[in-house]
Design a protein around this motif. Sequence first.
Motif, PDB file in Angstrom:
ATOM      1  N   SER A 266      31.047  34.673  44.776  1.00 35.16           N
ATOM      2  CA  SER A 266      32.132  35.522  44.271  1.00 35.16           C
ATOM      3  C   SER A 266      33.484  34.831  44.440  1.00 35.16           C
ATOM      4  N   LEU A 267      34.430  35.255  43.640  1.00 40.31           N
ATOM      5  CA  LEU A 267      35.772  34.686  43.644  1.00 40.31           C
ATOM      6  C   LEU A 267      36.779  35.716  44.132  1.00 40.31           C
ATOM      7  N   PRO A 268      37.950  35.276  44.590  1.00 38.39           N
ATOM      8  CA  PRO A 268      39.018  36.228  44.924  1.00 38.39           C
ATOM      9  C   PRO A 268      39.337  37.110  43.730  1.00 38.39           C
ATOM     10  N   GLU A 269      39.774  38.327  43.995  1.00 40.35           N
ATOM     11  CA  GLU A 269      39.988  39.294  42.912  1.00 40.35           C
ATOM     12  C   GLU A 269      41.070  38.872  41.940  1.00 40.35           C
ATOM     13  N   TRP A 270      41.896  37.915  42.309  1.00 37.73           N
ATOM     14  CA  TRP A 270      43.007  37.496  41.446  1.00 37.73           C
ATOM     15  C   TRP A 270      42.638  36.323  40.532  1.00 37.73           C
ATOM     16  N   ILE A 271      41.398  35.855  40.615  1.00 39.31           N
ATOM     17  CA  ILE A 271      40.945  34.767  39.746  1.00 39.31           C
ATOM     18  C   ILE A 271      39.973  35.314  38.715  1.00 39.31           C
ATOM     19  N   PHE A 272      40.242  35.012  37.441  1.00 39.67           N
ATOM     20  CA  PHE A 272      39.407  35.467  36.332  1.00 39.67           C
ATOM     21  C   PHE A 272      38.938  34.235  35.544  1.00 39.67           C
ATOM     22  N   THR A 273      37.757  34.311  34.998  1.00 38.52           N
ATOM     23  CA  THR A 273      37.242  33.216  34.178  1.00 38.52           C
ATOM     24  C   THR A 273      36.877  33.752  32.796  1.00 38.52           C
ATOM     25  N   CYS A 274      36.949  32.903  31.810  1.00 37.11           N
ATOM     26  CA  CYS A 274      36.577  33.320  30.455  1.00 37.11           C
ATOM     27  C   CYS A 274      36.153  32.121  29.634  1.00 37.11           C
ATOM     28  N   GLY A 275      35.565  32.411  28.490  1.00 38.29           N
ATOM     29  CA  GLY A 275      35.133  31.357  27.588  1.00 38.29           C
ATOM     30  C   GLY A 275      34.019  30.520  28.190  1.00 38.29           C
ATOM     31  N   ASP A 276      33.984  29.248  27.802  1.00 36.06           N
ATOM     32  CA  ASP A 276      32.923  28.370  28.278  1.00 36.06           C
ATOM     33  C   ASP A 276      33.081  28.003  29.741  1.00 36.06           C
TER      34      ASP A 276
END
Length: 308
Positions: A266-276
Amino acid sequence: MRDIYDLIVIGGGPAGMAAALTAEECGVDRILIIERGERLGGILNQCTHSGFGAAYFGEEMTGTEFAERFRERMSDSGVEVITGTMVLSVSADRTVTVSNKSGCAELHTKAVVLATGCRERPISSLHVTGTRPSGVFEAGAAQKMLNLGGYDIGDDAVVLGSGDVGLVVARCLAQRGRRVIGVFEIRDVCGGSDKNRTECLDFYGIPLYFRHTVTRIHGEGRISGVTVKDLDSGAERYIGCGTLITSLGLVPERELIEPLEAEDGSLPEWIFTCGDARTVHDTVDAVAFEAEKTGAEAAEYITGGTDI
């Protein structure tokens, strides 16, 4: 470029632009896109073939046209953009360290969207012997050299792997009058879409061999041939060639955030990922739709968060 932002988007391809534009529409003010290339658009800037945009824009267009459509939307927005800039690190205190020709800088943000796309698996990921001569290219690099640089990368090409980019490069070489000996795929199914198999291989008479792989690269200085193995019979044969294109699959580019991952991934709540960068998608239209959702999620987090 200021020092503090509400949202920093790393990557200026279709995912990054879609996420930033949606976040702005959702009320986020201080948004920055950081792009390592000299122009927004990412991989689309070298995709001169059609097959993009039908789902997202309602019309089929080339990859370059898809990118330009997004750049036009960006020019009408308040999103700040810096190009020619590498992100060196993202730290736990929400500091993004960047480097470009002006030097290094530390930027601070409430949230980060990682939209760095993916990279190709190199030939070194396979058990292939040889002296690593010139004339061996990953499909994406070959596409860039052909479409953006106008280079002649060689003749009598063998393509290892049947991913979509490899199929498109095979067609690109054939359109330039270059001989493509064949596409060799380790599996028993084509890795690319049926559309690309038909338009890139069948139309140009380029054979596709299933359950085959390259076991050795021959040549000193420049590639002179490859040894190809039939995985069912075990038989090997030598094929003389002047170019080897590899299309061995794609891997999300997530190195920047890996140090921040917990043991469970899991990542910190303030990091988002998208796309490839999140998972490899089949189409850029799907990337754009998903990135819009990510931009909205980041905006919801930011508008409910505290100041930095």
